[in-house]
Design an enzyme around this catalytic site. Structure first.
Site, PDB file in Angstrom:
ATOM      1  CG  ASP A 262      -1.672   0.952   1.446  1.00 26.85           C
ATOM      2  OD1 ASP A 262      -2.784   1.227   0.401  1.00 26.85           O
ATOM      3  OD2 ASP A 262      -1.494   1.966   2.159  1.00 26.85           O
ATOM      4  CD  GLU A 299      -2.309   2.727  -3.529  1.00 27.38           C
ATOM      5  OE1 GLU A 299      -3.233   3.367  -3.656  1.00 27.38           O
ATOM      6  OE2 GLU A 299      -2.051   2.349  -2.120  1.00 27.38           O
TER       7      GLU A 299
END
Length: 606
Positions: A262, A299
């Site tokens: 993330d 990401e």
């Protein structure tokens, strides 16, 4: 921690006690107070205590006489994030995937089709065991990899998972760590790889006790969540090991095939090697040891291929990265929305002054990024770096029409199917599923699910619940939304309304889209020109005014009509076969392809 030792890193502590309660085989514990034992100081700030046997224990640590705290490396938190840790034997599961050699028969995630799902809303039960019953649907769809949103333990029972506070634990409401092992084993049994979404850039607001143990955070860098995780200041060596060991553990002990990391741009690290490069190198070593591919998917907001550049060439070494530019371009071309960060993707800004949304979409479908060193009006600065199409494979970038972020961070959690016609969604699906990129489907998208995916939480603390509720409503009120229309994240109905309806895939208005997605993924699997990630072999023609586009991948062509009226899309070449179509079989003559409004066809030429 080992099977015969409890250990914890607390470098500044004068003394550390462990509070222990023995758990009987039925999983219950006595009502008496836990036994307190002094731990022994060791090298590097580590403290240990020898476990008397292999019994299951509930345990917590007291630093210098302070309140008992769960283990920063808790494998199991059956009492919630404020309660004691419980020992867990990772080796106890009887794995049945001994012949598993990795995702896509050893090819890894690159070029496959990923399916992002949230365990808590994938089924009404919201558990791993319940999710197993629907794996056959994913196999029939043609999915290669199941990407599971974060499962790290977080406050409450329901939430997205990005506010986890115990990265080594598995949320008890989902079934705990043993249930996750069963889920991975079941996926492998049906030929599905598993990617786990992990969050190393911050911890959530309740149950975060890491600072009680040591310098897990630093004021040297700041993030949107406050002080950064300490990756390069004093004490960072053990913090880095806490991160890397966690990642390797999912691969080794839970047989996970890939990790989605993330918001890696918030992993602030000015040391060498960068934490991502270190993780990449250690993951590669473990993959060689295990004899199967292990993938890392970032990401990243940076729009820079340094993320997927090998560490030997000075890069971060990620296998692939999410590509929001492709999503934004598709979304704007289909919906016409141009607010906020969508503005550049509508064209007519400094980022793209001379073209409209189809020209922007054409660029992202061939170059991966719109912002590749040009101005980002949303950020107010030049952003990104050019992508070398000669050396980069499109498979290193994930393309998608929806994600948890792009749906759930809308005010009401409305999906693309609430904003566009079925034909428009079919156009978007064909373009990204048959693009040169690794493709990702968001759960329920494939049958045009009517259920939203709203933001929801279930914090026990009133102050935190009020802060989340008021913050969410204020954010969208500033963008013109009526506060009453924004779902209350703390209302159990918000989560309940977001649960997939498994009757819909078989119902009219939904089954047609499911059939079309299956067609598209079959084309992707069976047509070599489409299976390729060669960006140089991808071309796009379009007419901004007439609103049509043709994406060509060798001999396979996606002919798309964005307009609401039927029209003849200019097309040359002898059509050998219609591989897929949405509204009806297209009419093809020597000058073009006649399509209905909001229609798309996939053709193969000789």
């Amino acid at each position: 921690m080992t099977r015969d030792t409890l250990s914890v890193w607390a470098p500044a502590a004068s003394h550390v006690d462990v509070l222990v309660t023995r758990i009987d085989p039925a999983g219950t514990q006595p009502t008496t107070a836990p036994d307190r034992h002094a731990m022994s100081a060791g090298e590097g700030g580590w403290w240990t205590w020898p476990r008397p046997d292999d019994a299951t224990l509930d345990y917590s640590f007291s630093i210098d006489g302070g309140e008992p705290r769960p283990d920063p490396r808790s494998a199991w938190l059956p009492h919630g994030v404020h309660g004691p840790s419980r020992t867990f034997d990772e080796a106890a599961h009887a794995w049945t995937d001994g012949d598993w050699r990795g995702t896509r028969e050893g090819r890894g995630v690159l070029g496959g089709v990923v399916y992002e799902l949230h365990i808590g809303t994938f089924t009404p039960e919201g558990t791993f065991d319940a999710a197993i019953a629907h794996l056959g649907h994913l196999v029939d769809l043609g999915i290669d990899v199941v990407e599971v949103m974060p499962v790290a333990a977080f406050g409450g029972t329901h939430g997205w998972g990005y506010d986890g506070v115990a990265p080594y634990a598995v949320q008890q409401a989902y079934g705990g760590p043993a249930a996750f092992q069963r889920f991975v084993d079941a996926c492998h049994g049906q030929g599905l790889g598993v990617c786990l979404d992990v969050v190393y850039n911050h911890l959530g607001p309740t149950g975060n006790y890491l600072a009680d143990f040591g310098p897990y955070f630093t004021d040297t860098h700041s993030t949107p969540w406050g002080p950064a995780v300490n990756l390069d200041a004093d004490g960072s060596r053990e913090v880095r090991r806490w991160v890397v060991d966690n990642a390797l553990r999912w691969f080794r002990d839970f047989h996970v095939d890939a990790l989605r990391l993330d918001a890696v741009h918030e992993l602030r690290d000015e040391s060498q090697p960068h934490i991502l490069a270190q993780l990449s190198d250690e993951t590669a070593s473990l993959a060689e040891e295990l004899g199967r591919p292990l993938d890392l998917i970032a990401e990243s907001d940076l729009n820079d291929a340094i993320m997927v550049t090998p560490t030997s060439e000075g890069g971060r070494g990620m296998t692939a990265q999410w590509d929001d530019d492709i999503h934004h371009a598709l979304h704007v071309a289909l919906t016409g929305e141009d607010q906020g960060y969508y503005a550049d993707f509508a064209g007519g800004t400094e980022a793209w002054p001379d073209g409209g949304p189809l020209s922007v979409l054409a660029k992202t479908l061939t170059d991966a990024f719109l912002h590749d060193g040009r101005m980002s009006t949303f950020r107010g600065r030049e952003w990104g770096a050019p992508l070398d199409r000669e050396t980069r494979s499109g498979h290193q970038f994930l393309a998608y029409l929806q994600t948890h972020d792009q749906v759930g961070n809308r005010a009401t959690g409305d999906r693309i199917s609430d904003q566009v016609s079925p034909g428009q969604q079919a156009v978007g699906a064909a373009l990204y599923l048959l693009s040169p990129f690794t493709a990702m489907v968001f759960m329920g998208e494939e049958w045009r699910a009517s259920t939203p995916f709203a933001f929801f939480t279930s914090f026990d603390e009133d102050w935190l619940a009020d802060a989340v509720r008021s913050g969410r409503r204020a954010e969208f009120a500033a963008h013109g939304w009526n506060e009453a229309d924004v779902p209350d994240p703390q209302d159990p109905a918000t989560r309940a309304n977001s649960v997939l309806d498994w009757q819909e895939p078989y119902a009219p208005g939904h089954n047609e889209m499911l059939h079309f997605y299956r067609q598209l993924i079959r084309v992707r699997r069976t047509q070599p020109d489409v299976a390729s990630g060669d960006l140089r072999a991808t071309s796009v023609r379009f007419d901004e005014d007439a609103r049509w586009m043709v994406l060509s991948r060798g001999a396979v062509h996606v002919v798309a009509n964005f307009a609401g009226r039927s029209q003849l899309v200019p097309f040359e070449g002898e059509v050998e076969h219609v591989l897929a179509s949405w509204a009806r079989a297209p009419i093809v003559d020597g000058t073009g392809v006649l399509l209905d409004g909001h229609d798309v066809a996939v053709l193969r030429t000789r």
